[in-house]
Design an enzyme around this catalytic site. Structure first.
Site, PDB file in Angstrom:
ATOM      1  N   ILE A 251     -65.459 -65.200  52.899  1.00  0.00           N
ATOM      2  CA  ILE A 251     -65.651 -64.014  53.225  1.00  0.00           C
ATOM      3  C   ILE A 251     -64.271 -63.195  52.955  1.00  0.00           C
ATOM      4  O   ILE A 251     -63.186 -63.119  53.435  1.00  0.00           O
ATOM      5  CB  ILE A 251     -65.822 -63.656  54.726  1.00  0.00           C
ATOM      6  CG1 ILE A 251     -66.811 -64.576  55.212  1.00  0.00           C
ATOM      7  CG2 ILE A 251     -65.950 -62.366  55.165  1.00  0.00           C
ATOM      8  CD1 ILE A 251     -67.205 -64.568  56.736  1.00  0.00           C
ATOM      9  N   PRO A 252     -64.249 -62.378  51.728  1.00  0.00           N
ATOM     10  CA  PRO A 252     -63.230 -62.259  50.732  1.00  0.00           C
ATOM     11  C   PRO A 252     -62.206 -60.846  51.433  1.00  0.00           C
ATOM     12  O   PRO A 252     -62.178 -59.930  50.809  1.00  0.00           O
ATOM     13  CB  PRO A 252     -63.653 -61.710  49.515  1.00  0.00           C
ATOM     14  CG  PRO A 252     -65.150 -61.075  49.670  1.00  0.00           C
ATOM     15  CD  PRO A 252     -65.616 -61.887  50.872  1.00  0.00           C
ATOM     16  N   CYS A 253     -61.843 -60.794  52.812  1.00  0.00           N
ATOM     17  CA  CYS A 253     -61.083 -60.055  53.065  1.00  0.00           C
ATOM     18  C   CYS A 253     -59.751 -59.742  52.250  1.00  0.00           C
ATOM     19  O   CYS A 253     -58.958 -58.788  52.347  1.00  0.00           O
ATOM     20  CB  CYS A 253     -60.739 -60.216  54.494  1.00  0.00           C
ATOM     21  SG  CYS A 253     -59.808 -61.776  54.912  1.00  0.00           S
ATOM     22  N   HIS A 254     -59.472 -60.744  51.474  1.00  0.00           N
ATOM     23  CA  HIS A 254     -58.089 -60.509  50.405  1.00  0.00           C
ATOM     24  C   HIS A 254     -58.464 -59.438  49.377  1.00  0.00           C
ATOM     25  O   HIS A 254     -57.431 -59.024  48.689  1.00  0.00           O
ATOM     26  CB  HIS A 254     -58.031 -61.817  49.880  1.00  0.00           C
ATOM     27  CG  HIS A 254     -58.951 -62.420  48.999  1.00  0.00           C
ATOM     28  ND1 HIS A 254     -59.947 -63.122  49.290  1.00  0.00           N
ATOM     29  CD2 HIS A 254     -59.320 -62.259  47.466  1.00  0.00           C
ATOM     30  CE1 HIS A 254     -60.828 -63.480  48.556  1.00  0.00           C
ATOM     31  NE2 HIS A 254     -60.399 -62.965  47.158  1.00  0.00           N
ATOM     32  N   ARG A 255     -59.685 -59.011  49.226  1.00  0.00           N
ATOM     33  CA  ARG A 255     -59.822 -57.923  48.153  1.00  0.00           C
ATOM     34  C   ARG A 255     -59.897 -56.706  48.736  1.00  0.00           C
ATOM     35  O   ARG A 255     -60.239 -55.611  48.193  1.00  0.00           O
ATOM     36  CB  ARG A 255     -61.509 -58.374  47.568  1.00  0.00           C
ATOM     37  CG  ARG A 255     -61.662 -59.469  46.985  1.00  0.00           C
ATOM     38  CD  ARG A 255     -63.022 -59.706  46.558  1.00  0.00           C
ATOM     39  NE  ARG A 255     -63.262 -61.035  46.299  1.00  0.00           N
ATOM     40  CZ  ARG A 255     -64.402 -61.663  45.951  1.00  0.00           C
ATOM     41  NH1 ARG A 255     -65.516 -61.113  46.376  1.00  0.00           N
ATOM     42  NH2 ARG A 255     -64.523 -63.003  45.488  1.00  0.00           N
TER      43      ARG A 255
END
Length: 284
Positions: A251-255
């Site tokens: 779940i790409p919260c780094h983006r």
């Protein structure tokens, strides 16, 4: 949306839609325990069911039925957390009995009402550590899928305690071999969808679903996510939900970046966030 993007509909229509959706939200807020059907909700907005479904979903981010379900789930969860039994929680949510409450909790939390009431008692999780491209990973696995992927900063123990806090009464069995199998499936094999068993509020899950739509190698701002799930004014609430994301990388919260493009607000450290973005850019 950028300044060059076309306006999807004129401002007069937007204002008119807002008034109608505001009326509908008021109606659903008053009568959600009756679980009104689509026709009744549409009448409250003065629209046809088809038109209402489309406009409501665009404004609120979920269908009218899912919105009512979220209200019912929140009421039932509050009742259970306050010590209510399953039958009383069912009635508090406007449901006919425990069977429908069971379906509601599975849909929103992937746990049964009884498991939620017991704060995880009766649930069994496997957990363990395994190497990843971004450091030592800590994996939490439920029967239905991966529940969390964290990183051992500053230690494995602190990362595990952070994950365990949501369901302190659940049973946890350490299995580093199982963690390694999940790590290989996620980072080495990369084939097929990864089943996730997520535990969060309806709002958090809505934000997490929005994160899943961000393509690899691209970034958005918190305001972008807020505009997608509700309104740009909800950036702060979106930031809190992004920060509560338990599954790193997948779940790409780094983006998600700050409005000025800064790498801020990453639970597992800005350096790791920068490394993830560089890894994706190199793999594109």
């Amino acid at each position: 949306m950028t300044s060059n993007d076309p306006i999807p509909y004129d401002l007069y229509a937007a204002e008119r839609d807002f008034d109608r959706i505001s009326d509908a939200l008021s109606f659903l807020g008053d009568f959600w325990r009756d679980h009104p059907d689509l026709d009744s909700a549409a009448r409250s907005a003065g629209l046809s069911p088809h038109h209402f479904q489309r406009i409501f979903s665009r404004w609120v981010g979920v269908s009218p039925k899912k919105y009512v379900g979220a209200l019912a789930h929140s009421a039932a969860r509050e009742a259970i957390d306050g010590g209510a039994n399953i039958l009383d929680a069912s009635f508090e949510a406007g449901l006919s009995g425990p069977g429908r409450l069971h379906d509601l909790f599975i849909a929103h939390e992937q746990v049964t009402p009884g498991q939620a009431r017991a704060k995880g008692a009766g649930l069994g999780f496997l957990w363990g550590t395994a190497p990843t491209p971004f450091g030592n990973g800590v994996f939490l696995v439920a029967p239905r899928g991966l529940s969390a992927l964290a990183f051992a900063d500053p230690s494995v123990e602190s990362a595990f305690e952070d994950l365990r806090a949501r369901y302190p009464a659940a049973e946890y069995v350490r299995d580093d071999g199982e963690a390694l199998r999940w790590a290989e499936r996620i980072f080495a094999e990369g084939d097929g969808p990864i089943p996730l068993a997520l535990y969060g509020t309806p709002w958090q899950r809505q934000v997490w679903r929005a994160l899943l739509t961000i393509p690899a190698g691209q970034t958005v701002t918190y305001r972008d996510i807020a505009a997608e799930v509700c309104t740009p004014k909800a950036s702060r609430a979106v930031g809190a939900a992004v920060g509560a994301n338990p599954v790193s990388w997948l779940i790409p919260c780094h983006r998600v970046l700050a409005s000025d493009g800064r790498l801020t607000g990453y639970h597992w450290g800005v350096n790791r966030k920068r490394a993830m973005l560089a890894y994706e850019a190199a793999s594109a």
